[in-house]
Design an enzyme around this catalytic site. Sequence first.
Site, PDB file in Angstrom:
ATOM      1  N   ILE A 155       0.950  -1.249   0.123  1.00 34.80           N
ATOM      2  CA  ILE A 155       0.076   0.042  -0.101  1.00 34.80           C
ATOM      3  C   ILE A 155       1.004   1.322  -0.079  1.00 34.80           C
ATOM      4  O   ILE A 155       0.660   2.380  -0.845  1.00 34.80           O
ATOM      5  CB  ILE A 155      -1.094  -0.112   1.100  1.00 34.80           C
ATOM      6  CG1 ILE A 155      -1.798  -1.158   1.033  1.00 34.80           C
ATOM      7  CG2 ILE A 155      -1.812   1.412   1.346  1.00 34.80           C
ATOM      8  CD1 ILE A 155      -2.681  -1.387   2.490  1.00 34.80           C
ATOM      9  N   ASP A 174      11.256   2.835   6.863  1.00 31.10           N
ATOM     10  CA  ASP A 174      10.781   1.294   6.851  1.00 31.10           C
ATOM     11  C   ASP A 174      11.929   0.626   7.480  1.00 31.10           C
ATOM     12  O   ASP A 174      13.051   0.680   7.169  1.00 31.10           O
ATOM     13  CB  ASP A 174      10.550   0.694   5.188  1.00 31.10           C
ATOM     14  CG  ASP A 174       9.550  -0.375   5.413  1.00 31.10           C
ATOM     15  OD1 ASP A 174       9.925  -1.570   6.161  1.00 31.10           O
ATOM     16  OD2 ASP A 174       8.575  -0.514   4.752  1.00 31.10           O
ATOM     17  N   CYS A 202       2.431   1.256   7.701  1.00 25.54           N
ATOM     18  CA  CYS A 202       3.371  -0.025   8.288  1.00 25.54           C
ATOM     19  C   CYS A 202       2.230  -0.900   9.131  1.00 25.54           C
ATOM     20  O   CYS A 202       1.062  -0.355   9.455  1.00 25.54           O
ATOM     21  CB  CYS A 202       4.245   0.373   9.394  1.00 25.54           C
ATOM     22  SG  CYS A 202       3.786   1.576  10.594  1.00 25.54           S
ATOM     23  N   PRO A 203       2.396  -2.149   9.333  1.00 19.62           N
ATOM     24  CA  PRO A 203       1.326  -2.907  10.121  1.00 19.62           C
ATOM     25  C   PRO A 203       1.341  -2.427  11.693  1.00 19.62           C
ATOM     26  O   PRO A 203       2.426  -1.731  12.032  1.00 19.62           O
ATOM     27  CB  PRO A 203       1.846  -4.385  10.207  1.00 19.62           C
ATOM     28  CG  PRO A 203       3.273  -4.157   9.743  1.00 19.62           C
ATOM     29  CD  PRO A 203       3.556  -2.902   9.029  1.00 19.62           C
ATOM     30  N   THR A 229      -4.487   5.158   7.316  1.00 16.67           N
ATOM     31  CA  THR A 229      -5.288   4.210   7.002  1.00 16.67           C
ATOM     32  C   THR A 229      -4.826   2.623   7.422  1.00 16.67           C
ATOM     33  O   THR A 229      -5.398   1.784   6.894  1.00 16.67           O
ATOM     34  CB  THR A 229      -5.373   4.021   5.358  1.00 16.67           C
ATOM     35  OG1 THR A 229      -4.144   3.923   5.053  1.00 16.67           O
ATOM     36  CG2 THR A 229      -6.231   5.564   4.897  1.00 16.67           C
ATOM     37  N   SER A 230      -4.025   2.629   8.444  1.00 21.82           N
ATOM     38  CA  SER A 230      -3.251   1.278   8.720  1.00 21.82           C
ATOM     39  C   SER A 230      -4.069   0.833   9.887  1.00 21.82           C
ATOM     40  O   SER A 230      -4.994   0.000   9.725  1.00 21.82           O
ATOM     41  CB  SER A 230      -1.827   1.495   8.941  1.00 21.82           C
ATOM     42  OG  SER A 230      -1.223   1.415   7.821  1.00 21.82           O
ATOM     43  N   ARG A 231      -3.631   1.077  11.107  1.00 23.02           N
ATOM     44  CA  ARG A 231      -4.380   0.625  12.291  1.00 23.02           C
ATOM     45  C   ARG A 231      -4.519   1.920  13.234  1.00 23.02           C
ATOM     46  O   ARG A 231      -3.452   2.615  13.285  1.00 23.02           O
ATOM     47  CB  ARG A 231      -3.684  -0.658  12.795  1.00 23.02           C
ATOM     48  CG  ARG A 231      -3.957  -1.807  12.072  1.00 23.02           C
ATOM     49  CD  ARG A 231      -5.160  -2.253  12.261  1.00 23.02           C
ATOM     50  NE  ARG A 231      -5.411  -3.654  11.546  1.00 23.02           N
ATOM     51  CZ  ARG A 231      -5.866  -3.925  10.024  1.00 23.02           C
ATOM     52  NH1 ARG A 231      -6.081  -2.606   9.565  1.00 23.02           N
ATOM     53  NH2 ARG A 231      -5.994  -4.920   9.591  1.00 23.02           N
ATOM     54  N   ASP A 255      -8.717   6.865   8.742  1.00 26.10           N
ATOM     55  CA  ASP A 255      -9.950   5.784   8.554  1.00 26.10           C
ATOM     56  C   ASP A 255      -9.990   4.641   9.696  1.00 26.10           C
ATOM     57  O   ASP A 255     -10.673   3.705   9.431  1.00 26.10           O
ATOM     58  CB  ASP A 255      -9.760   5.006   7.200  1.00 26.10           C
ATOM     59  CG  ASP A 255     -10.743   4.157   6.815  1.00 26.10           C
ATOM     60  OD1 ASP A 255     -11.834   4.580   6.856  1.00 26.10           O
ATOM     61  OD2 ASP A 255     -10.184   3.010   6.442  1.00 26.10           O
ATOM     62  N   GLU A 260     -11.542   1.450  17.853  1.00 24.31           N
ATOM     63  CA  GLU A 260     -12.532   1.499  16.852  1.00 24.31           C
ATOM     64  C   GLU A 260     -13.552   0.384  17.007  1.00 24.31           C
ATOM     65  O   GLU A 260     -14.635   0.316  16.774  1.00 24.31           O
ATOM     66  CB  GLU A 260     -11.973   1.417  15.289  1.00 24.31           C
ATOM     67  CG  GLU A 260     -11.278   0.253  14.947  1.00 24.31           C
ATOM     68  CD  GLU A 260     -10.684   0.307  13.638  1.00 24.31           C
ATOM     69  OE1 GLU A 260     -10.249   1.248  13.178  1.00 24.31           O
ATOM     70  OE2 GLU A 260     -11.132  -0.794  12.925  1.00 24.31           O
ATOM     71  N   HIS A 292     -13.393   2.855   8.836  1.00 24.85           N
ATOM     72  CA  HIS A 292     -12.409   1.688   8.177  1.00 24.85           C
ATOM     73  C   HIS A 292     -13.197   1.425   6.913  1.00 24.85           C
ATOM     74  O   HIS A 292     -13.472   0.060   6.969  1.00 24.85           O
ATOM     75  CB  HIS A 292     -12.308   0.534   9.461  1.00 24.85           C
ATOM     76  CG  HIS A 292     -11.112  -0.359   9.349  1.00 24.85           C
ATOM     77  ND1 HIS A 292     -10.401  -0.483  10.105  1.00 24.85           N
ATOM     78  CD2 HIS A 292     -10.554  -0.685   8.009  1.00 24.85           C
ATOM     79  CE1 HIS A 292      -9.273  -1.499   9.789  1.00 24.85           C
ATOM     80  NE2 HIS A 292      -9.469  -1.528   8.566  1.00 24.85           N
TER      81      HIS A 292
HETATM   82  P1  NAD Z   1       2.804  -4.639   3.691  1.00 23.28           P
HETATM   83  O1  NAD Z   1       3.124  -5.988   4.335  1.00 23.28           O
HETATM   84  O2  NAD Z   1       2.816  -5.138   2.193  1.00 23.28           O
HETATM   85  O3  NAD Z   1       3.876  -3.418   3.837  1.00 23.28           O
HETATM   86  C1  NAD Z   1       4.063  -3.151   5.580  1.00 23.28           C
HETATM   87  C2  NAD Z   1       5.298  -2.404   5.325  1.00 23.28           C
HETATM   88  O4  NAD Z   1       5.477  -2.001   6.520  1.00 23.28           O
HETATM   89  C3  NAD Z   1       6.567  -3.363   4.883  1.00 23.28           C
HETATM   90  O5  NAD Z   1       7.308  -2.992   4.008  1.00 23.28           O
HETATM   91  C4  NAD Z   1       7.297  -3.596   6.381  1.00 23.28           C
HETATM   92  O6  NAD Z   1       8.572  -3.913   6.376  1.00 23.28           O
HETATM   93  C5  NAD Z   1       6.941  -2.255   7.052  1.00 23.28           C
HETATM   94  N1  NAD Z   1       6.986  -2.272   8.458  1.00 23.28           N
HETATM   95  C6  NAD Z   1       7.005  -3.402   9.381  1.00 23.28           C
HETATM   96  N2  NAD Z   1       7.306  -3.042  10.548  1.00 23.28           N
HETATM   97  C7  NAD Z   1       7.780  -1.515  10.641  1.00 23.28           C
HETATM   98  C8  NAD Z   1       7.970  -0.619  11.312  1.00 23.28           C
HETATM   99  N3  NAD Z   1       8.421  -0.975  12.805  1.00 23.28           N
HETATM  100  N4  NAD Z   1       8.450   0.594  10.928  1.00 23.28           N
HETATM  101  C9  NAD Z   1       8.165   0.863   9.543  1.00 23.28           C
HETATM  102  N5  NAD Z   1       7.969   0.113   8.543  1.00 23.28           N
HETATM  103  C10 NAD Z   1       7.702  -1.290   9.141  1.00 23.28           C
HETATM  104  O7  NAD Z   1       1.461  -4.215   4.036  1.00 23.28           O
HETATM  105  P2  NAD Z   1       0.329  -3.514   3.398  1.00 23.28           P
HETATM  106  O8  NAD Z   1      -0.460  -4.546   2.287  1.00 23.28           O
HETATM  107  O9  NAD Z   1       0.956  -2.583   2.486  1.00 23.28           O
HETATM  108  O10 NAD Z   1      -0.600  -2.932   4.560  1.00 23.28           O
HETATM  109  C11 NAD Z   1      -0.254  -2.194   5.310  1.00 23.28           C
HETATM  110  C12 NAD Z   1      -1.171  -1.984   6.311  1.00 23.28           C
HETATM  111  O11 NAD Z   1      -2.366  -1.395   5.755  1.00 23.28           O
HETATM  112  C13 NAD Z   1      -1.847  -3.180   7.029  1.00 23.28           C
HETATM  113  O12 NAD Z   1      -0.743  -3.801   7.998  1.00 23.28           O
HETATM  114  C14 NAD Z   1      -3.124  -2.897   7.597  1.00 23.28           C
HETATM  115  O13 NAD Z   1      -3.006  -2.569   8.860  1.00 23.28           O
HETATM  116  C15 NAD Z   1      -3.304  -1.779   6.821  1.00 23.28           C
HETATM  117  N6  NAD Z   1      -4.607  -1.936   6.016  1.00 23.28           N
HETATM  118  C16 NAD Z   1      -5.862  -1.258   6.144  1.00 23.28           C
HETATM  119  C17 NAD Z   1      -6.952  -1.329   5.541  1.00 23.28           C
HETATM  120  C18 NAD Z   1      -8.233  -0.511   5.515  1.00 23.28           C
HETATM  121  O14 NAD Z   1      -9.312  -0.705   4.891  1.00 23.28           O
HETATM  122  N7  NAD Z   1      -8.014   0.902   6.394  1.00 23.28           N
HETATM  123  C19 NAD Z   1      -7.137  -2.153   4.415  1.00 23.28           C
HETATM  124  C20 NAD Z   1      -5.576  -3.015   4.187  1.00 23.28           C
HETATM  125  C21 NAD Z   1      -4.837  -2.956   4.897  1.00 23.28           C
END
Ligand code: NAD
Length: 345
Positions: A155, A174, A202-203, A229-231, A255, A260, A292
């Site tokens: 993302i 990252d 990031c997750p 938009t992550s968590r 989001d 939540e 979300h």
């Molecule tokens: P991904 O696994 O492809 O990418 C996550 C990136 O974060 C990786 O490059 C990883 O190295 C990096 N990362 C891990 N730990 C880190 C840290 N401590 N500091 C910095 N970077 C770090 O995941 P993605 O598919 O890109 O998704 C990212 C996040 O988006 C998911 O974990 C999820 O929480 C969130 N998400 C939200 C929605 C929504 O509807 N709002 C939908 C899908 C995903």
Amino acid sequence: MKIAFYDTRPYDKLWFDPLLKEAGHEPRYIENRLDIHTLEYARGADAICVFVNDKVTKEIVDRLADMKIHLILLRSAGYNNVDMKEAYEKHIRILRVPAYSPAAVAEYAASLLLAVNRKTHKAYARTRDFNFNIDGLTGMDLYGKTAGVIGTGRIGQMMIDILKGFHMNVIAYDVFPNPKLDLQYVPLEELMEKSDIISLHCPLTEETRHIINDQTIGMMKDGVILINTSRGALIDTQALIKGINTHKIGGVGMDVYEEEDSYFFEDWSGKIMDDRDLARIITFPNVLLTSHQAFLTTEALHQIAATTLENIKAYEDDVFTPNEICYQCEEKGDCQRRQNHQKCF
Ligand code: NAD
């Protein structure tokens, strides 16, 4: 297979039903979120299928094992809501949907950024009330400004492409920088200090929990725009409120929200909101909060259903799938079993 689907909405049924029926599975759609009480609805099922706000706690995992349910299907990429260790110890498999549509989330993050910056959420409310005054709606050009992206996975990379399309200068942080990307990685502190906008991709892990806190907000530029938009728990809510109150933070597009799970996806419009922080955040004019929904595109819903069906098939056929995750893969990062295309256990 008999599968108990938790926290389902009409769109889940719409996309899952034809695929499940065609494959001969028996879905049981449950509107409630998974908890120790609603778990009873899964009795007799072979698997449960959960979404982001279903908490698969240690207690739930233990009960699943007692109920002879050995499969957890996640309709999401993130899996911070599952007690991975307990599931591993109880030999319960976890299959997720790692990438249903990175574009859906990245495009949504960009839409939040544009709306918060140009205050279109305020403008919309005004014109609907025949108020055509534009005072107080000034934004900034994104052109030439610096965007800091935290997390450059699927993302994050899409978001970076979009931001570069706006001719923004993109910097990134990252823990695993990707050398294949033509990208300027910087230390986290530098990203905080230099960015006009910061977007989180990031997750949620123990390391990233409250990555946005009093200290990191203190490093940011005055008037910074924050997009999440992550968590929700990537941001310390109290620090966020303080940052907005002190005008350090100029705008927020979120989001996701730390607490939540008690509210999102439900209609609370006729009830008394008992989360004071959430209520406070929603009152800020420079905050655009949504429930979300970044994933919510037809393409993503189709992909979630299709990948989940593939996951069920891999489980039934007892074969390796890269969509399986477990405590060991998590702990070791580059788990040898995974690299050798072997099942987790
Ligand atoms: P991904 O696994 O492809 O990418 C996550 C990136 O974060 C990786 O490059 C990883 O190295 C990096 N990362 C891990 N730990 C880190 C840290 N401590 N500091 C910095 N970077 C770090 O995941 P993605 O598919 O890109 O998704 C990212 C996040 O988006 C998911 O974990 C999820 O929480 C969130 N998400 C939200 C929605 C929504 O509807 N709002 C939908 C899908 C995903």
